[in-house]
Write an enzyme that holds these catalytic residues in place. Structure first.
Site, PDB file in Angstrom:
ATOM      1  CB  CYS A  13      -0.973   0.033   1.171  1.00 39.41           C
ATOM      2  SG  CYS A  13      -2.251   1.300   0.930  1.00 39.41           S
ATOM      3  CB  CYS A  49      -3.734   3.347  -3.732  1.00 40.87           C
ATOM      4  SG  CYS A  49      -3.050   4.023  -2.217  1.00 40.87           S
TER       5      CYS A  49
END
Length: 535
Positions: free
Chosen positions: A282, A461
Site C-alpha cells: 500500500c 489505492c
C-alpha cells in the site's frame, strides 16, 4: 582480537558460543562456518554489537546471517520455530551465539524432535497454499467454489487475521482496531485443511515443503502467498521506541490506535510522516496517515500550530502522475513540507530526534529533525524463508510471470500478493484481482494444462485525503489507469465523497463476506486471448 570465541559443537549443523565480537567473524569464516545466528536481542543490557553490525560483518566475510532473538528465561515455542526456520534455510555448519551460549543451546535443542514429539508423518494434497492471509484465503475459496472434490491445505501459524487496509482508518479515528480483526479459524474455507505451522523450506524439484514442526507436505500444485516482511530493525533505534515517545505506525494492529491518540493530543509542535524505499505494501498508506491527521488538526483549529513534514525516500509523491495534482492540492492546503529522497535511518525516541539520509544533487548527508509525533512506515522485503529459497528471483520475491502468476521455472507453482515478484502495486485490491486468476490457473495446472487466465497488474489505492473524501487511484502495469466505475460516477483523479463511502462502508463487508468467501464481484478472471472488459 584478544581471544578466540569459545565454541561448543552440538551436532553437524550447529555449534554455539558466548557473545561474539565483530572481529570474530573473519575467524569463524576461516574455521569453515557458513552462517551465524544471533539469539541475543539488540536491546538486551550490556555492551555487545547490534545484529545489524554483525550482519554486515558476516556479509563481508562471505557468511549468511540470521537474527533470531530470544529473551533469557522466557523462551517460547515461537522462538523455537523461528530458530528451526533459520536452520532450515541457512547453509551449515552454523554458529549460534547469545550472551553465554545457553539460549542458543536451548533453541537448537528445540529444533530437534524429541522422542516424546516425533516428526509428523508426511502427507500430500492436490493443492497446498503457503500463507493464510488475504491471498491464501481468497484463492482457496475461489478454488473450492470451482472444484469441491480436490484436497487442499493452507499452511500458516497465525491465529489472527486482519483487514489491514482498515488500519489507516483506525489511525484516522474512523474505525476501531477490533473492527479489522477476526480469528483465522473462522475464515478457513470449508473443505480446506488448516496446518498451523510455519514453512521452513521448499523442495520444488520433488514437490515437497517442510514445516517447523517436522512435517513433510507433498503437493501437486503449490501456491505461495505469505505476505511481506516489515523490517523494523532496519531503522536504528526504532524497535525499542515504537508505541511510546510519540513514535507510531499504522502498519501494526496494536499501534494504529496509538496514532489517533497522538493526533488527538497534539495541538502544536512538529509531526513527521515517513515513507521508505519501494516496494512496500500500500504505497499510498504513508501519506494517507498524514492527510487524515491534518484533516483532524484542521477541524480542531490547530493545524496552523503544527509543522507537518512528509519524508519520502522516493523521488516523487506518487508513482502514477495522473493522481499527483489532486494530492499536491492537499499538501498545499495542509501546508505540509514535502521532502523527497529523504530516508529515515535512525530514531532516538527519548530525545525525540529522527535522522534522515537525504540526497542533495550527487551528495548524501544525514539530517537530524526534532519531532513531537513521528509516524513511521518500515522498510519491507520478501520473507526470509522465501528470499533464501529456490523459488526466489534476484530481488528475493517469488519469481513469477507477471501475467499468469506462474513461477518462471516450476510450472506447478504460483504466487500472488505481496510476496510475488510481479511489478504491480502491492495492495489488497491487487490480491482481489489476482486470486481468481491464480485459482483457475492452478486448477488448469492440476489437470496438466497451461494457464488459462492472465492478470493486468490492477491495483487500487483509495487515498484518504481528508475525512469524508478519497482520491480513488486505480491502475495497472505501467501506470495505465484502470477505473472500475464510469467517469461520470467517480473521477478517480479527483477527491470524491462517493469514494469515501466505498472505502468506509462498502469495502470492509466486501472483504469479509465476498472476497474471503470466493465471491468474485467485478473480478472474474480474464481469459487469455479474449478482450479485457472496460468500465
Amino acid at each position: 582480537m584478544t581471544s578466540k570465541p569459545k565454541i561448543t559443537r552440538l551436532d553437524d549443523r550447529v555449534s554455539v558460543s558466548p557473545q561474539l565480537e565483530l572481529e570474530d567473524v573473519a575467524t569463524l569464516a576461516k574455521a569453515g562456518f557458513k552462517s551465524i545466528i544471533c539469539n541475543r536481542p539488540d536491546d538486551e543490557d550490556g555492551e555487545h554489537p547490534r545484529s545489524s553490525a554483525m550482519a554486515e560483518a558476516a556479509a563481508k566475510a562471505g557468511l549468511r546471517f540470521a537474527y533470531v532473538p530470544a529473551i533469557a528465561g522466557a523462551i517460547t515455542d515461537q522462538d523455537g520455530e523461528e530458530m528451526a526456520a533459520a536452520l532450515a534455510t541457512l547453509p551449515t555448519p552454523a554458529l549460534a551465539y547469545c550472551r553465554s551460549g545457553t539460549r542458543s543451546t536451548h533453541l537448537t535443542k528445540m529444533t530437534q524432535p524429541a522422542s516424546s514429539k516425533k516428526a509428523v508423518s508426511s502427507s500430500r494434497f492436490n493443492i497446498v497454499i503457503v500463507g493464510g492471509g488475504t491471498g491464501g484465503i481468497a484463492t482457496a475459496a475461489s478454488i473450492l467454489k470451482r472444484n469441491k472434490n480436490i484436497t487442499l491445505a493452507i499452511i500458516d501459524p497465525a491465529e489472527d487475521h486482519y483487514y489491514q487496509p482498515g488500519w489507516t482508518m483506525v489511525g484516522g479515528g474512523a474505525f476501531s482496531a477490533e473492527f479489522t480483526h477476526r480469528k483465522e479459524k473462522d475464515l478457513i474455507p470449508d473443505r480446506a485443511l488448516w496446518i498451523k505451522s510455519a514453512v521452513t523450506a521448499f523442495d520444488p524439484d520433488h514437490n515437497f515443503i517442510h514445516t517447523a514442526d517436522g512435517q513433510a507436505i507433498g503437493y501437486d500444485v503449490l501456491i505461495v502467498c505469505p505476505g511481506i516482511k516489515l523490517d523494523w530493525e532496519a531503522i536504528d533505534g526504532l524497535p525499542e521506541t515504537l508505541g511510546k515517545n510519540g513514535v507510531t505506525s499504522n502498519y501494526r494492529f496494536d499501534l494504529a490506535p496509538y496514532t489517533f491518540r497522538l493526533v488527538k493530543g497534539l495541538t502544536g509542535g512538529r509531526a513527521l510522516f515517513t515513507q521508505p524505499p519501494m516496494p512496500i505494501k500500500c504505497a499510498g498508506a504513508p501519506q494517507k496517515a498524514m492527510y487524515l491527521s491534518c484533516s483532524k488538526w484542521e477541524k480542531e483549529g490547530v493545524l496552523g500550530n503544527i509543522d507537518v513534514q512528509f519524508h519520502n525516500a522516493g523521488a516523487v509523491l506518487f508513482g502514477v502522475k495522473e493522481y499527483v495534482p489532486a494530492l499536491m492540492e492537499y499538501v498545499e492546503r495542509y501546508n505540509a513540507h514535502l521532502n523527497l529522497e529523504s530516508r529515515l535511518v535512525a530514531v532516538d525516541g527519548e530525545a525525540r530526534i529522527a535522522t534522515f539520509e537525504q540526497k542533495h544533487g550527487e551528495a548524501t548527508k544525514h539530517v537530524e529533525v526534532a519531532f513531537d509525533m513521528l509516524h513511521v512506515v518500515p522498510p519491507q522485503a520478501a520473507p526470509d524463508f522465501i528470499r533464501s529459497s529456490p523459488l526466489a528471483a534476484e530481488n528475493g520475491y517469488v519469481d513469477v510471470d507477471q501475467a499468469t502468476l506462474r513461477h518462471t521455472k516450476y510450472a506447478n507453482i504460483f504466487s500472488l500478493g505481496d510476496a510475488c515478484s510481479a511489478p504491480n502495486a502491492k495492495t489488497m485490491a491487487a490480491v482481489r484481482k489476482q486470486a481468481p486468476v491464480v485459482a483457475v490457473n492452478a486448477l488448469a495446472a492440476l489437470d496438466g494444462k497451461p494457464p488459462v487466465a492472465d492478470y493486468d497488474g490492477y491495483g487500487s489505492c483509495p487515498l484518504t485525503v481528508e475525512r469524508g473524501k478519497v482520491v480513488l487511484a486505480e491502475f495497472g502495469y505501467g501506470g495505465k489507469l484502470l477505473p472500475s466505475f464510469p467517469h461520470w460516477l467517480i473521477d478517480g483523479t479527483r477527491p470524491s465523497r462517493l469514494s469515501w463511502l466505498l472505502k468506509d462502508t462498502i469495502l470492509p463487508p466486501v472483504y469479509w463476506h465476498g472476497m474471503l468467501k470466493g465471491r468474485e464481484w467485478m473480478v472474474k478472471p480474464h481469459r487469455i486471448g479474449t478482450e479485457q472488459d472496460s468500465a
